[in-house]
Design a protein around this motif. Structure first.
Motif, PDB file in Angstrom:
ATOM      1  N   ASP A 377      -7.421   7.747  -1.243  1.00 12.28           N
ATOM      2  CA  ASP A 377      -7.698   6.332  -1.006  1.00 12.28           C
ATOM      3  C   ASP A 377      -6.756   5.457  -1.822  1.00 12.28           C
ATOM      4  OD1 ASP A 377      -9.704   6.970   0.747  1.00 12.28           O
ATOM      5  OD2 ASP A 377     -11.318   6.793  -0.726  1.00 12.28           O
ATOM      6  N   GLU A 378      -6.456   5.899  -3.042  1.00  8.97           N
ATOM      7  CA  GLU A 378      -5.573   5.119  -3.908  1.00  8.97           C
ATOM      8  C   GLU A 378      -4.173   5.006  -3.318  1.00  8.97           C
ATOM      9  OE1 GLU A 378      -3.817   5.200  -8.481  1.00  8.97           O
ATOM     10  OE2 GLU A 378      -5.276   6.703  -7.825  1.00  8.97           O
ATOM     11  N   ARG A 379      -3.616   6.131  -2.859  1.00  8.54           N
ATOM     12  CA  ARG A 379      -2.281   6.095  -2.260  1.00  8.54           C
ATOM     13  C   ARG A 379      -2.282   5.304  -0.952  1.00  8.54           C
ATOM     14  NH1 ARG A 379       1.189  10.329  -3.588  1.00  8.54           N
ATOM     15  NH2 ARG A 379       2.813   9.264  -2.407  1.00  8.54           N
ATOM     16  N   ARG A 380      -3.354   5.418  -0.182  1.00  2.00           N
ATOM     17  CA  ARG A 380      -3.452   4.681   1.073  1.00  2.00           C
ATOM     18  C   ARG A 380      -3.439   3.178   0.816  1.00  2.00           C
ATOM     19  NH1 ARG A 380      -4.955   6.234   6.091  1.00  2.00           N
ATOM     20  NH2 ARG A 380      -5.669   8.248   5.296  1.00  2.00           N
ATOM     21  N   LYS A 381      -4.171   2.738  -0.229  1.00  2.00           N
ATOM     22  CA  LYS A 381      -4.200   1.310  -0.561  1.00  2.00           C
ATOM     23  C   LYS A 381      -2.825   0.813  -0.985  1.00  2.00           C
ATOM     24  CE  LYS A 381      -9.072   1.198  -1.953  1.00  2.00           C
ATOM     25  NZ  LYS A 381     -10.011   1.114  -3.108  1.00  2.00           N
ATOM     26  N   ILE A 382      -2.110   1.655  -1.732  1.00  2.00           N
ATOM     27  CA  ILE A 382      -0.752   1.276  -2.155  1.00  2.00           C
ATOM     28  C   ILE A 382       0.157   1.147  -0.938  1.00  2.00           C
ATOM     29  CG2 ILE A 382       1.281   2.053  -3.429  1.00  2.00           C
ATOM     30  CD1 ILE A 382      -0.649   3.418  -5.401  1.00  2.00           C
ATOM     31  N   LEU A 383       0.037   2.097  -0.007  1.00  2.00           N
ATOM     32  CA  LEU A 383       0.849   2.067   1.206  1.00  2.00           C
ATOM     33  C   LEU A 383       0.539   0.820   2.037  1.00  2.00           C
ATOM     34  CD1 LEU A 383       2.815   3.424   3.213  1.00  2.00           C
ATOM     35  CD2 LEU A 383       0.846   4.668   4.144  1.00  2.00           C
ATOM     36  N   GLU A 384      -0.742   0.530   2.217  1.00  2.00           N
ATOM     37  CA  GLU A 384      -1.123  -0.615   3.038  1.00  2.00           C
ATOM     38  C   GLU A 384      -0.808  -1.936   2.353  1.00  2.00           C
ATOM     39  OE1 GLU A 384      -5.190  -0.028   4.158  1.00  2.00           O
ATOM     40  OE2 GLU A 384      -4.687   1.539   5.629  1.00  2.00           O
ATOM     41  N   LYS A 385      -0.871  -1.964   1.027  1.00  2.00           N
ATOM     42  CA  LYS A 385      -0.495  -3.178   0.312  1.00  2.00           C
ATOM     43  C   LYS A 385       0.988  -3.473   0.512  1.00  2.00           C
ATOM     44  CE  LYS A 385      -0.405  -5.277  -4.296  1.00  2.00           C
ATOM     45  NZ  LYS A 385      -0.697  -5.088  -5.736  1.00  2.00           N
ATOM     46  N   GLU A 386       1.789  -2.413   0.533  1.00  2.00           N
ATOM     47  CA  GLU A 386       3.235  -2.577   0.683  1.00  2.00           C
ATOM     48  C   GLU A 386       3.631  -2.909   2.112  1.00  2.00           C
ATOM     49  OE1 GLU A 386       7.238  -2.687  -0.339  1.00  2.00           O
ATOM     50  OE2 GLU A 386       5.505  -2.571  -1.671  1.00  2.00           O
ATOM     51  N   TRP A 387       3.051  -2.197   3.093  1.00  4.69           N
ATOM     52  CA  TRP A 387       3.510  -2.311   4.470  1.00  4.69           C
ATOM     53  C   TRP A 387       2.480  -2.868   5.440  1.00  4.69           C
ATOM     54  CZ3 TRP A 387       8.482  -1.752   5.728  1.00  4.69           C
ATOM     55  CH2 TRP A 387       9.316  -1.136   4.799  1.00  4.69           C
ATOM     56  N   GLY A 388       1.249  -3.052   4.993  1.00  6.82           N
ATOM     57  CA  GLY A 388       0.202  -3.492   5.901  1.00  6.82           C
ATOM     58  C   GLY A 388      -0.267  -2.351   6.790  1.00  6.82           C
ATOM     59  N   HIS A 389      -0.998  -2.689   7.837  1.00  9.75           N
ATOM     60  CA  HIS A 389      -1.518  -1.667   8.756  1.00  9.75           C
ATOM     61  C   HIS A 389      -0.419  -1.229   9.710  1.00  9.75           C
ATOM     62  CE1 HIS A 389      -4.286   0.550  11.230  1.00  9.75           C
ATOM     63  NE2 HIS A 389      -3.926  -0.145  12.293  1.00  9.75           N
ATOM     64  N   TRP A 390      -0.289   0.094   9.887  1.00 10.46           N
ATOM     65  CA  TRP A 390       0.714   0.624  10.814  1.00 10.46           C
ATOM     66  C   TRP A 390       0.122   0.709  12.220  1.00 10.46           C
ATOM     67  CZ3 TRP A 390       5.819   2.518  10.378  1.00 10.46           C
ATOM     68  CH2 TRP A 390       6.408   2.298   9.129  1.00 10.46           C
TER      69      TRP A 390
END
Length: 547
Positions: A377-390
């Motif tokens: 969940d932590e890595r997913r939040k970092i990814l979505e914070k950077e790029w938003g929803h794919w």
């Protein structure tokens, strides 16, 4: 352009070779066989159907004089080029073909070796094992034919050869392959009911590859086939027991020796009464293929103790269902194929049955062989914070070290999520890969580091299409052409949107030759493409088509 001219010196060597003695026993047309076997192979290519440039690639091969090879199968887009392997007419054409291969638009592959994947005929959602997968041409073809949405285990015990498999999976940007490292003779238990299909392309003497491996004319001896026979049999026996009822198994070799082919098939049929050798509908599946049926009299090729008992007529009578291909028939290499069907009426594969007293207890797993884990969940939040929803992201995300991976959903559903019972009878929890040693999974989607933001990788953008909410910029063709010509555009010469963007990795969104494309780029004091030289070379060639 290099032509196929007779090599008279090699022809004389071939006439006195041990391989030719073997062919004489097979009752082939010896003169014709020697004529073709001493010539170099033609250049043959398999086009990647899930790459955005699929139609452009076919058009380019046609422009270069390529001709469609119909006999490898209806679903595979295969081409034979008008020159011998590696013998394109000029350096520019050679460079273009190499760059198209390296960037995943096509794969250079011997034509006959494309047939097994066609016979597997994979469908999205199926589970498939390629037991001896390196260098990966057949595994990747299976993934492409299944629209990159199956659950494919590509297994290779040798680490060096496994690296070739990883490279081929990577350049094609495929997400539906998990690469494992096991001795196929002892391939581990998988969740019930077993594999839908299995490809067993065993290590062999390579007597069908003499057009590219000329040393075999001097080096091959019958003892080589004898030394491989036991290995081939044990691998195929193990794979047979992992095939679910109703499932299909394709056995293939690039050998012409019956000891590696029909004898193996006969022993399998004798041992497993629930295996049946299917007749391959060549006219339907491989239109135009010229071939010989399997031989059913191999007394000249075996020793007295090859069989523990005389094979029964039922097994021998099925051998005509096998396919033999010699080089003269289709201007190819030599090849052997047999296709089995599990006709048993039980629910699970033979080696995946549970005993009545199982489970005898539970077993906790402390590690998973260093295999990829579901994205936290932590890595997913970092990814979505950077790029938003794919958008359009239909796979599942995993992580390993600093790498974020995309894999097909079916890989996890078949081999990670289900609870299972091990060979000792202990209940294992779900959500782990054990006992599979998964060395590589899916395709690399993103990488991060301590100093830079999370970057999407080129692999992610080659196959199934997806795109983020943030850091994506539409550009006109003129901008890409300038980047290809000048390498960098100073930021002061870019549109206002770029000037207001943070420094780091971005995606360029362009309507290019074959439709919408996303290209990774880096924005700092200027804008530059994050593409390797092969991808740039192909884009420059496409640019020239526009002009």
């Amino acid at each position: 352009m290099q032509k196929n001219k007779p090599n008279y010196e090699l022809i004389q060597v071939a006439k006195n070779s041990a391989i030719t003695e073997l062919v004489h026993k097979l009752d082939y047309d010896l003169d014709k066989w020697i004529e073709f076997s001493t010539k170099p192979l033609p250049e043959t290519i398999r086009v990647n159907p899930i790459h955005q440039d699929y139609n452009w690639t076919i058009s380019k091969l046609n422009d270069l004089g390529g001709k469609r090879i119909e006999w490898v199968g209806k679903k595979t887009s295969a081409f034979q080029m008008p020159w011998i392997k590696g013998g394109a007419e000029d350096s520019e054409t050679k460079k273009l073909l190499q760059s198209m291969h390296n960037s995943g638009r096509h794969t250079r592959q011997e034509a006959v070796s494309m047939i097994p994947a066609e016979l597997i005929d994979p469908k999205p959602g199926e589970s498939i094992l390629d037991s001896c997968a390196a260098p990966g041409s057949k595994s990747t073809q299976i993934a492409e034919l299944a629209k990159d949405d199956a659950a494919i285990i590509a297994n290779e015990p040798n680490k060096g050869r496994m690296n070739m498999l990883v490279t081929n999976r990577s350049r094609l940007g495929l997400r539906s392959i998990a690469i494992t490292q096991h001795d196929a003779r002892n391939f581990p238990r998988v969740p019930q009911p077993g594999f839908d299909s299995i490809l067993v392309d065993v290590p062999c003497s390579g007597t069908g590859t003499i057009r590219k491996n000329k040393g075999l004319w001097w080096n091959w001896k019958p003892q080589i086939s004898k030394s491989l026979h036991k290995l081939q049999l044990r691998i195929t026996e193990r794979c047979s027991t992992l095939l679910k009822p109703g499932g299909k198994m394709v056995y293939s070799t690039c050998s012409i020796d019956p000891l590696e082919n029909e004898v193996i098939v006969t022993k399998l049929l004798e041992k497993f009464e629930w295996l049946e050798l299917e007749k391959i509908d060549v006219d339907e599946k491989l239109p135009g293929l010229k071939y010989n049926s399997g031989i059913d009299d191999f007394e000249l090729f075996i020793e007295e103790n090859t069989f523990s008992k005389n094979p029964i007529e039922k097994s021998i009578s099925q051998l005509k269902n096998c396919i033999r291909i010699d080089p003269s028939q289709n201007d190819s290499g030599g090849f052997f194929i047999a296709m089995f069907r599990h006709i048993g009426d039980e629910e699970n594969a033979h080696s995946l049955k549970y005993r009545e007293e199982w489970p005898i207890g539970k077993k906790d797993l402390k590690n998973d062989h260093g295999s990829p884990k579901p994205l936290s969940d932590e890595r997913r939040k970092i990814l979505e914070k950077e790029w938003g929803h794919w958008q359009g992201f239909s796979g599942t995300l995993w992580e390993r070290g600093r790498t974020i991976i995309e894999a097909s959903k079916t890989l996890g559903e078949y081999f990670f999520e289900p609870p299972r019972i091990d060979g000792m009878g202990y209940q294992l929890p779900g959500n782990h890969w054990h006992p599979l040693k998964v060395r590589q999974l899916g395709r690399v989607g993103f990488k991060d580091s301590n100093s830079q933001s999370i970057r999407p990788k080129a692999e992610l953008l080659r196959g199934q299409f997806s795109f983020p909410e943030k850091h994506i910029f539409k550009i006109e063709k003129e901008v890409l052409i300038r980047l290809l010509d000048e390498n960098v555009i100073p930021i002061e010469e870019l549109d206002e949107g770029f000037k207001n963007e943070r420094a780091g990795s971005i995606l360029l969104d362009i309507n290019w030759i074959t439709g919408r494309r996303l290209l990774p780029a880096w924005l700092g004091t200027g804008l530059r493409l994050l593409l390797d030289e092969d991808e740039k070379f192909v884009l420059k060639n496409q640019r020239d088509d526009l002009i």
